[in-house]
Each structure stands twice: as structure tokens, then as C-alpha cells.
Design a protein around this motif. Structure first.
Motif, mmCIF file in Angstrom:
data_model
loop_
_atom_site.group_PDB
_atom_site.id
_atom_site.type_symbol
_atom_site.label_atom_id
_atom_site.label_comp_id
_atom_site.label_asym_id
_atom_site.label_seq_id
_atom_site.Cartn_x
_atom_site.Cartn_y
_atom_site.Cartn_z
ATOM 1 N N ASP A 29 0.828 -1.206 0.000
ATOM 2 C CA ASP A 29 0.000 0.000 0.000
ATOM 3 C C ASP A 29 0.869 1.265 0.000
ATOM 4 N N LYS A 30 0.545 2.154 -0.933
ATOM 5 C CA LYS A 30 1.308 3.391 -1.102
ATOM 6 C C LYS A 30 1.131 4.312 0.100
ATOM 7 N N SER A 31 -0.086 4.509 0.545
ATOM 8 C CA SER A 31 -0.337 5.437 1.665
ATOM 9 C C SER A 31 0.357 4.958 2.938
ATOM 10 N N HIS A 34 4.307 5.313 2.713
ATOM 11 C CA HIS A 34 4.798 6.684 2.997
ATOM 12 C C HIS A 34 4.860 6.928 4.501
ATOM 13 N N ARG A 35 3.771 6.568 5.177
ATOM 14 C CA ARG A 35 3.673 6.863 6.621
ATOM 15 C C ARG A 35 4.681 6.040 7.427
ATOM 16 N N ALA A 36 4.883 4.770 7.019
ATOM 17 C CA ALA A 36 5.820 3.910 7.754
ATOM 18 C C ALA A 36 7.233 4.470 7.647
ATOM 19 N N GLY A 108 2.173 13.821 -4.446
ATOM 20 C CA GLY A 108 1.465 14.777 -3.599
ATOM 21 C C GLY A 108 1.519 14.373 -2.138
ATOM 22 N N THR A 109 1.477 13.059 -1.881
ATOM 23 C CA THR A 109 1.510 12.597 -0.491
ATOM 24 C C THR A 109 2.855 12.955 0.139
ATOM 25 N N THR A 110 3.961 12.743 -0.597
ATOM 26 C CA THR A 110 5.282 13.121 -0.074
ATOM 27 C C THR A 110 5.304 14.619 0.229
ATOM 28 N N THR A 111 4.833 15.415 -0.715
ATOM 29 C CA THR A 111 4.888 16.873 -0.558
ATOM 30 C C THR A 111 4.099 17.321 0.674
ATOM 31 N N ARG A 112 2.886 16.827 0.806
ATOM 32 C CA ARG A 112 2.023 17.353 1.868
ATOM 33 C C ARG A 112 2.403 16.764 3.225
ATOM 34 N N LEU A 113 2.685 15.474 3.290
ATOM 35 C CA LEU A 113 3.038 14.894 4.598
ATOM 36 C C LEU A 113 4.376 15.450 5.084
ATOM 37 N N ALA A 180 -12.418 16.689 2.725
ATOM 38 C CA ALA A 180 -11.964 15.603 3.611
ATOM 39 C C ALA A 180 -10.662 15.038 3.048
ATOM 40 N N SER A 181 -9.558 15.776 3.231
ATOM 41 C CA SER A 181 -8.269 15.326 2.706
ATOM 42 C C SER A 181 -7.442 14.660 3.796
ATOM 43 N N ALA A 182 -7.060 13.405 3.553
ATOM 44 C CA ALA A 182 -6.197 12.679 4.503
ATOM 45 C C ALA A 182 -4.788 13.247 4.490
ATOM 46 N N GLN A 183 -4.389 13.797 3.348
ATOM 47 C CA GLN A 183 -3.047 14.375 3.272
ATOM 48 C C GLN A 183 -2.949 15.611 4.161
ATOM 49 N N VAL A 184 -3.965 16.471 4.100
ATOM 50 C CA VAL A 184 -3.946 17.686 4.931
ATOM 51 C C VAL A 184 -4.039 17.304 6.407
ATOM 52 N N SER A 207 -11.863 10.317 6.242
ATOM 53 C CA SER A 207 -10.935 9.955 5.166
ATOM 54 C C SER A 207 -9.977 8.900 5.714
ATOM 55 N N ARG A 208 -9.085 8.396 4.876
ATOM 56 C CA ARG A 208 -8.219 7.279 5.309
ATOM 57 C C ARG A 208 -7.511 7.602 6.622
ATOM 58 N N ASP A 209 -7.444 6.602 7.515
ATOM 59 C CA ASP A 209 -6.980 6.854 8.888
ATOM 60 C C ASP A 209 -5.651 6.164 9.198
ATOM 61 N N ILE A 327 -11.759 7.702 -3.454
ATOM 62 C CA ILE A 327 -11.411 8.816 -4.351
ATOM 63 C C ILE A 327 -10.446 8.405 -5.458
ATOM 64 N N ASP A 328 -9.462 7.557 -5.140
ATOM 65 C CA ASP A 328 -8.461 7.186 -6.150
ATOM 66 C C ASP A 328 -8.979 6.118 -7.108
ATOM 67 N N GLU A 329 -10.112 5.514 -6.772
ATOM 68 C CA GLU A 329 -10.628 4.411 -7.601
ATOM 69 C C GLU A 329 -11.626 4.901 -8.652
ATOM 70 N N VAL A 354 -7.932 18.035 -9.015
ATOM 71 C CA VAL A 354 -6.620 18.504 -8.541
ATOM 72 C C VAL A 354 -5.729 17.341 -8.113
ATOM 73 N N LYS A 355 -5.933 16.195 -8.743
ATOM 74 C CA LYS A 355 -5.037 15.053 -8.505
ATOM 75 C C LYS A 355 -3.848 15.176 -9.478
ATOM 76 N N GLU A 356 -3.149 14.056 -9.768
ATOM 77 C CA GLU A 356 -1.954 14.111 -10.606
ATOM 78 C C GLU A 356 -2.239 14.804 -11.937
HETATM 79 C C1 S3P Z 1 -3.618 9.976 0.189
HETATM 80 C C2 S3P Z 1 -4.770 10.696 0.283
HETATM 81 C C3 S3P Z 1 -5.612 11.056 -0.872
HETATM 82 C C4 S3P Z 1 -5.291 10.195 -2.096
HETATM 83 C C5 S3P Z 1 -3.822 10.035 -2.314
HETATM 84 C C6 S3P Z 1 -3.139 9.438 -1.102
HETATM 85 C C7 S3P Z 1 -2.843 9.711 1.409
HETATM 86 O O1 S3P Z 1 -5.384 12.412 -1.202
HETATM 87 O O2 S3P Z 1 -5.888 10.735 -3.248
HETATM 88 O O3 S3P Z 1 -3.573 9.199 -3.430
HETATM 89 O O4 S3P Z 1 -1.972 8.826 1.408
HETATM 90 O O5 S3P Z 1 -3.100 10.395 2.419
HETATM 91 P P1 S3P Z 1 -6.194 13.593 -0.425
HETATM 92 O O6 S3P Z 1 -5.981 13.397 0.990
HETATM 93 O O7 S3P Z 1 -5.596 14.862 -0.907
HETATM 94 O O8 S3P Z 1 -7.617 13.414 -0.883
#
Ligand code: S3P
Length: 444
Positions: A29-31, A34-36, A108-113, A180-184, A207-209, A327-329, A354-356
Motif C-alpha cells: 500500500d502506497k499510503s 509513505h507513513r511507515a 502529492g503525499t510526499t509533498t504534503r506529509l 476531507a483530505s487525509a493528506q492535509v 478519510s483514510r486513517d 477517491i483514487d478508484e 486537482v489530482k496528478e
Molecule cells: C492519500 C490521500 C488522498 C489520495 C492520495 C493518497 C494519502 O489524497 O488521493 O492518493 O496517502 O493520504 P487527499 O488526501 O488529498 O484526498
């Protein structure tokens, strides 16, 4: 299936096979990967991360952490084996000033996290990335981080990368985010680990937890109340993570399995965290025959194997609180909608713009060319299914999920689907084309 172009895959042609059969193991899993990497980098102690995503996005995160002085062994993995990391954590205040601009690539996940990690440090750091990253909205993380006391400047009046971080003293805030952005949410929780007082992030929907789960496992005082999360300053203890398979990657095979008329596809080791599993709910609601077997728990996350079989689908409305959970599906769900009986409405999905790339525009573009009945709406699209998809030449716009959705469309198309900029799949799923040839019985 045939490939053209030299070096990395440039264009791929996919034709409808007589049947789809076989077994695929979902890549890490990509998300969660990154977090690990990020949280273990700022934790105390050494951790091993297994089944780390083999995608280019997570490699960008590892390289960025190394540039900040973190010692990480990275065995990248291969088509058949997940990556492995050994991360020697530097503690919450142990990062050092990077010698150059930090490159987030396409991620985007790298940038925001990492923005949450770099805010309010006693050194300067600059994050930039490719053309897509430099056009995506970053004010959504910069504004609240500045409110927390971080000194940050960025292009276009503080809205676009490159983003420059130069010090500041962080204090907790209560922040209400509009989407509801998990990245933010994750960015602000990570900054909250070094802030004075409590940081609370309120969101309009769940959003994803994964951040909350991992922070709690590492000993951080994180509190969740529905979609709202709070944290106070804390050191973290390193934890080993076995990364579950990515449901966002599995989604391509789920849709392929249910829309192809002669299919039975098994996808092993799929993460089934309910904040990610909206695609299963929606496909089953559309009439999909998807069986879950071998349910278990891996690294505090629910995991199972899925079997997708040929199904007769019907259209539904996809809107409201389920949207952040899938959202990604949506690019690949659009392919299912085009094969379903009746109308499927995607609403409340403006985040796709505003995705890739603008995923609504990219999906509508190829679907119109392929003869589907699709209507572009500001917050999504309406697809009236039942018309055959014609094989055409279509662009991924360098977006991994568009490239892979087009390949799934090719598995049921009349005539050959030629996908340009197909190499974008490397971002999250480098072994995608190999797995496609496995289940379609073609030789890559
Ligand atoms: C992600 C959150 C989602 C998703 C992205 C990965 C994450 O973005 O689209 O591929 O790992 O937190 P947003 O939180 O901006 O919706």
C-alpha cells in the motif's frame, strides 16, 4: 498486449482476451508505505518495514528522508517481491538541513506529509517536484501550517510548490478543513507532534486513517472523534510495519474481473481498512460478484483475499461521504460504469480535478473518443452504460491511475486500446503490466 518505445514503457496496446483467470498479489500500500517511512524516520529506534511499496512515489519519500540525514537501507523489491526498509530513526528533532532542493517527484503525499514534518524546523528546506506537483494546490497545507506559526513561502502567493520552509515556533490550532483530505489531516497531525498545545483537525467526512493508526501504535496521544482528530506533542517509538497490499491497485483487477464476460481473478493480501474500502461497497452495490476470503489482521490493518467474477452490473449514484473512501478508484470505477446497465452518477468528486492530472477531464476525454455516453459535470460525471467501448489511442496525461484504468478498458474493448504515456503506472504499481499479462494469458 504489446509494448513500444525504448527504456521505460512508453505506449502499450491492450486487446480483449477470451478469458481472465489467475491470481495476483496486490503490491504494498502506497499510503501506508509513505507513513511507515516518515514516522519511523522521526521516531526513536530502528524499524523494519516489509512489503514497502515498489512505486516511484514512495521511493521519493525515502530519498527525501535520506537528504534530511536519516539512515535508511532500501531494498527496492521487484515485480514478485515487496520492498524492504530498515529505518534508523533520528527522533523528533534529529533531522538536519538538506544540501539541495528536496524532490517529491510526482508525489502529492510526499509533498504534503513532509510539509508537516518540515514546518517550524531550525533549518531551511525547499520541496519541489515535477510539473504536476508544481501545479497542485499547496495552500491547503501552507495556510494552516502558517497559522500554527511556521514560516513558509511558496510560489504564486503561497499556493504552489516550490515550497520554502524557514523556521518558526509551532503552536496547536483547531483547523476546520473544507475537503476531507487525509493528506492535509496527516500533515497537520505530524506538525502537531512538535507544537505547543493541542492540534485538532476537523473534516467534513471521514478519510483514510492510516496516520492515526500508526501514530497510536508508536505511542502518540492521538484522539479520534468521527472525522475529527486531535494530537499533542510527543516523541514516537519506532515500530516494524508489514505493509498490507494496496486496495487502490487491487481495484483495477476487481473491475477487470467483474466486467469481463469470462473471468475469475483472485487478488491476495488486500488491505480492507474501512476508510479505504469504498470501492468494494460500491461495486457490490452495482451487482458485482466479489468474494472476500482469508480475512486477517496485518500491522493493525484488516486484510483479506478477494475473488472477482464476471457480473452483470447496474448503474448507481456515488456521492457524499463515500467519495473520500474511494477517491483514487473513480477512474477505474468509470470503466465499470460504462459497462453497467443504466446511469451512474459521480458527484461531490471535484477533488479529482486537482489530482496528478484533472482526472474528470482525462476520463471524459478518452471515454468520448471510445464511444461511451459520458457527461462532464463540475463535481464529477454521469455515465450511461451499455454502449461498447471502442479501442482507441488515448493518453494517460502521465497519471498512473488513468493509464491503468485505460488498460482495464482495453480488456473489454472492441479493437485494440493503445495507451500513451503508459509508463506512469510506475508511480504506484511497477508490476502492473506483468500482472496484466498474467491474468489475460498474453505474453508481455
Ligand atoms: C492519500 C490521500 C488522498 C489520495 C492520495 C493518497 C494519502 O489524497 O488521493 O492518493 O496517502 O493520504 P487527499 O488526501 O488529498 O484526498
Amino acid at each position: 498486449m504489446s509494448f513500444s518505445g525504448s527504456g521505460t514503457v512508453k505506449a502499450v496496446a491492450v486487446s480483449r482476451p477470451a478469458r481472465l483467470r489467475g491470481e495476483i498479489t496486490a503490491p504494498g500500500d502506497k499510503s501506508i508505505s509513505h507513513r511507515a517511512a516518515i514516522l519511523n524516520a522521526v521516531a526513536n529506534g530502528e524499524a523494519r518495514v516489509t512489503n514497502f511499496s515498489t512505486g516511484a512515489d514512495c521511493a521519493s519519500t525515502v530519498e527525501m528522508l535520506r537528504a534530511l540525514g536519516v539512515d535508511i537501507d532500501h531494498r527496492p523489491g521487484s515485480a514478485s517481491r515487496g520492498g524492504e526498509l530498515t529505518v534508523r530513526g533520528v527522533g523528533m528533532n534529529g533531522l538536519s538541513e538538506p544540501a539541495d532542493v528536496l524532490d517529491a517527484g510526482n508525489s502529492g503525499t510526499t509533498t504534503r506529509l513532509m510539509s508537516g514534518i518540515l514546518a517550524g524546523r531550525d533549518f531551511q528546506a525547499i520541496i519541489s517536484g515535477d510539473a504536476s506537483i508544481r501545479s497542485r494546490p499547496m495552500g491547503r497545507v501552507i495556510d494552516p501550517l502558517v497559522e500554527m506559526g511556521a514560516n513558509i513561502s511558496a510560489r504564486d502567493g503561497g499556493r504552489l510548490a516550490p515550497i520554502v520552509f524557514h523556521g518558526g515556533d509551532l503552536r496547536g490550532i483547531e483547523y476546520v478543513q473544507g475537503v476531507a483530505s487525509a493528506q492535509v489531516k496527516s500533515c497537520l497531525l505530524f506538525a502537531g507532534l512538535r507544537a505547543d498545545g493541542e492540534t485538532t483537525v476537523r473534516s467534513p467526512a471521514i478519510s483514510r486513517d492510516h496516520s492515526e493508526r500508526m501514530l497510536a501504535a508508536m505511542g502518540a496521544p492521538v484522539r479520534t472523534d468521527g472525522p475529527d482528530v486531535s494530537i499533542t506533542a510527543s516523541e514516537l517509538s519506532a515500530v516494524d510495519v508489514e505493509v498490507p497490499g494496496d486496495i487502490s491497485s487491487a481495484a483495477f483487477w476487481l473491475v477487470a474481473g467483474v466486467i469481463h464476460p469470462d473471468a475469475e481473478v483472485t487478488i491476495r493480501n488486500v488491505g480492507l481498512n474501512p476508510t479505504r474500502a469504498g470501492v468494494l461497497t460500491v461495486l457490490r452495490e452495482m451487482g458485482a460478484d466479489i468474494e472476500t476470503i482469508n480475512e486477517r489482521e496485518v500491522a493493525g490493518e484488516p486484510v483479506g483475499d478477494l475473488i472477482a467474477r464476471s457480473s452483470a452490473l447496474h448503474g448507481i449514484e456515488i456521492s457524499g461521504e463515500i467519495v473520500p473512501l474511494l477517491i483514487d478508484e473513480i477512474p477505474v470505477l468509470a470503466v465499470a460504469a460504462a459497462q453497467a446497465d443504466g446511469e451512474t452518477v459521480f458527484a461531490d468528486s471535484e477533488e479529482l480535478r486537482v489530482k496528478e492530472t484533472d482526472r474528470i477531464a482525462a476520463t471524459v476525454e478518452w471515454m468520448v473518443a471510445a464511444g461511451a455516453d459520458v457527461e462532464d459535470r463540475p463535481d464529477g460525471m454521469v455515465i450511461r452504460g451499455g454502449r461498447p467501448i471502442r479501442g482507441v489511442t488515448a493518453r494517460s496525461h502521465d497519471d498512473h491511475r488513468i493509464a491503468m484504468a485505460l488498460a482495464v478498458a482495453g480488456l473489454v474493448a472492441e479493437g485494440e486500446m493503445r495507451i500513451e504515456e503508459a509508463g506512469a503506472a510506475e508511480i504506484s504499481y511497477p508490476s502492473f503490466w506483468r500482472d496484466l499479462s498474467t491474468i489475460s494469458g498474453t505474453v508481455a
